[in-house]
Design a protein around this motif. Structure first.
Motif, short mmCIF file in Angstrom:
data_model
loop_
_atom_site.label_atom_id
_atom_site.label_comp_id
_atom_site.label_asym_id
_atom_site.label_seq_id
_atom_site.Cartn_x
_atom_site.Cartn_y
_atom_site.Cartn_z
N LYS A 276 21.70 26.51 48.68
CA LYS A 276 21.08 25.62 49.66
C LYS A 276 19.72 25.11 49.20
O LYS A 276 19.30 24.03 49.57
N ARG A 277 19.03 25.93 48.40
CA ARG A 277 17.62 25.63 48.15
C ARG A 277 17.32 25.09 46.75
O ARG A 277 16.22 24.61 46.49
N LEU A 278 18.29 25.25 45.85
CA LEU A 278 18.03 24.83 44.47
C LEU A 278 18.09 23.31 44.36
O LEU A 278 19.16 22.72 44.47
N LYS A 279 16.94 22.71 44.18
CA LYS A 279 16.92 21.24 44.21
C LYS A 279 16.11 20.63 43.08
O LYS A 279 16.17 19.44 42.83
N ILE A 280 15.32 21.48 42.42
CA ILE A 280 14.42 20.92 41.42
C ILE A 280 14.98 21.18 40.03
O ILE A 280 15.27 22.32 39.68
N PHE A 281 15.14 20.14 39.28
CA PHE A 281 15.71 20.24 37.95
C PHE A 281 14.88 19.47 36.94
O PHE A 281 14.08 18.61 37.32
N ARG A 282 15.12 19.78 35.71
CA ARG A 282 14.51 18.95 34.69
C ARG A 282 15.25 17.63 34.68
O ARG A 282 16.44 17.57 34.99
N ASN A 283 14.56 16.63 34.26
CA ASN A 283 15.18 15.33 34.11
C ASN A 283 16.38 15.46 33.16
O ASN A 283 16.22 15.88 32.01
N PRO A 284 17.58 15.15 33.60
CA PRO A 284 18.77 15.33 32.76
C PRO A 284 18.69 14.56 31.45
O PRO A 284 19.20 15.01 30.44
N ASP A 285 18.02 13.42 31.47
CA ASP A 285 17.92 12.63 30.25
C ASP A 285 17.16 13.37 29.16
O ASP A 285 17.34 13.11 27.97
N ALA A 286 16.30 14.28 29.58
CA ALA A 286 15.47 14.97 28.60
C ALA A 286 16.33 15.86 27.71
O ALA A 286 16.03 16.04 26.52
N HIS A 287 17.37 16.43 28.27
CA HIS A 287 18.23 17.31 27.49
C HIS A 287 19.61 17.35 28.17
O HIS A 287 19.94 18.31 28.84
#
Lengths: 317, 317
Positions: free
Chosen positions: B192-203
């Motif tokens: 429910k809470r996991l929402k922050i990710f690295r920019n997918p384009d970065a890797h």
DNA sequence: GAGGTGCGATAGCTTCTGTCTATGGCCGAA
DNA sequence: TTCGGCCATAGACAGAAGCTATCGCACCTC
């Protein structure tokens, strides 16, 4: 072109670097000084690298030379040790390597040791025997064991000690203990409940050190239960006799859990130990092997924090 | 006695072991067969080790011989690489080693790399440049970078990859979050809470792998915030935008904390990466250095859990 | 500044050894 | 039996590593 470089040269280079002087190096090598000079000159010309800068009062080492010097010292030592060991293997004079270990040592450490030995000394047998650290040290002194894997600390001039593993030291408690709700255990809480210890006779030095560390954070535990194995400890904790301090990597019974102690960062360290004047022919090679690992390991060494702020790198965009 | 053994012999031994045959080894070495036979015989007699067993159809290797053979192959290669590198250093033809790194790589890894390089290549400059893994890989292809320190996974035949660090992957949350009261975060709660990710384009590869792993434990996260640096992530978590997955070794702001994910044992791994057909003269030596560490390392490798737990996967940061 | 001292380089000779060719012995396959 | 593949042995030779003697150079001392 590479084939100009022989061990002979490496030995010469090491001697010159160590004495800082062709003349004395030649003496040390039982060689006439001109022979040495000539060899090095031809080598330098041949590989196209100036290793030494000649001065009237000796020699300096160039940066490229420094690379070669370090390599040379290592390489010569490695060669000698390998041959020594292979000789022993060939002569069939390699008796089984008799390893003692404490039952508090994690199995994966023993497994790694076994694998390393098998690959370095193919076909050579090992014998493992468990026991108390105190007893194992005694048996190494009596030469009925060659080496051991033991929890640190181990002190004394007579031992060669190479750390091979390290894990956080944690409080072991029942999973249903109210304190298990907390992230970390406060020393004040631990002080009341920490009662289960290893038998001090098994490893007096470690016991003493542990008490000392506890004293530093104001804990003078009541030592009411003495265990001799990890499963003893777990059984005691389970049966409600108190808490214990264990290696966090210890495989735990489901009904138990571990928590770190607040405000400290203690570890349970494991070392490969053998008498300084080792008898078993594999020991120099094994030790070299371990040292390599610990040497200049890239990352992995959390203890390197020392240089935390001396980091200055050229940043290019 | 050890000094009988020269690199010449090691080269011969390696050739014989590889061809299984004196005659063909001699050809390969541009040497007459009797010369080779004589050299090996004298060596074996001299050091007192039989390395090869002669048969009418070739040779077998004794166990002691096997030790020497493995050593020989390694030692000759090491010598050549060191000389090659030292030559480059001496000639001043070592251009700065241009290292790219992701800002998600822990600084101690970079520091270790810098130290290792400085000790292996005294006086040779390095240049570091930060960036996205995708961009850094591109720059290595364009040859504007020599090597990089990047989060795994990195796949592709064109890359040589040596893992150099590994840390648990943990959930990053506010210290005052109610979930921070728990020891571990359940996947259902994380979902429910996991929402922050690295920019997918970065890797992209790492992002895809992460989503795949999350899917395996039943999480299909809503990716609502994209960060490009660890401090972005921390700021986002702090400002209540959700949770993130980070390398547990990341230095954290005081208001944040990390918790493991229940029932899995994921790690964020870091590797030293360079093009297979490396250009920079230091790369063979550096790679050799890393391989030694990882080789048969006794313990220390927490990432070895693989045996115990198939769920363990190589991941990103 | 003359002479002594410490260090490395050069020259010329000797000895050792790594390599060569030629050949022999052994074993298995045709 | 003969041939072919493989390794060992023998003897010759050239090159390389070692030795002694000597030189050159920088520095120090008196």
């Amino acid at each position: 072109m590479f084939d100009l470089v022989e061990f002979r040269h490496l030995k010469y280079i090491a001697a010159i670097a160590e004495t800082g002087n062709f003349t004395r190096a030649a003496e040390r090598l039982f060689l006439a000084q001109p022979s040495l000079s000539k060899q090095i000159k031809e080598l330098e010309d041949g590989i196209g690298i100036q290793i030494f800068v000649r001065h009237h009062d000796g020699v300096r080492i160039t940066p490229a030379g420094q690379m070669i010097v370090s390599y040379a010292i290592e390489a010569v030592k490695a060669r000698n040790e390998i041959i020594q060991a292979a000789r022993a293997v060939h002569g069939g004079t390699i008796p089984a390597l008799r390893i003692g270990f404490s039952c508090f040592v994690q199995q994966d450490v023993l497994r790694s040791l076994r694998d390393a030995y098998a690959s370095l000394f193919p076909g050579c047998p090992m014998q493992f025997s468990g026991g108390d650290p105190a007893q194992i040290l005694r048996r190494m002194e009596e030469k009925s064991l060659d080496a051991a894997v033991l929890p640190l600390p181990i002190s004394g001039e007579q031992w060669t000690v190479d750390q091979v593993a390290s894990a956080p030291l944690a409080v072991c408690m029942r999973a249903d203990d109210p304190l298990a709700q907390q992230m970390e255990i406060q020393p004040s809480e631990l002080a009341k409940r920490l009662k289960i210890f290893r038998n001090p006779d098994a490893h007096p030095e470690a016991h003493a050190r542990l008490l000392e560390m506890l004293a530093e954070i104001g804990i003078e535990p009541e030592v009411s239960s003495l265990a001799t194995t990890p499963s003893d400890i777990q059984w005691m904790v389970q049966s409600g006799s108190g808490m214990a301090l264990i290696d966090q990597k210890t495989p735990l019974d489901q009904s138990l859990t571990t928590r770190p102690i607040a405000s400290v960062n203690w570890t349970a360290d494991t070392a490969f130990v053998h008498p300084v004047h080792a008898e078993h022919p594999s020991l120099p090679v094994l030790t070299r092997h371990f040292r390599k690992m610990n040497g200049i390991a890239p990352a992995k060494r959390t203890s390197r924090r020392k240089h935390a702020d001396d980091l200055q790198m050229t940043l290019l965009a």
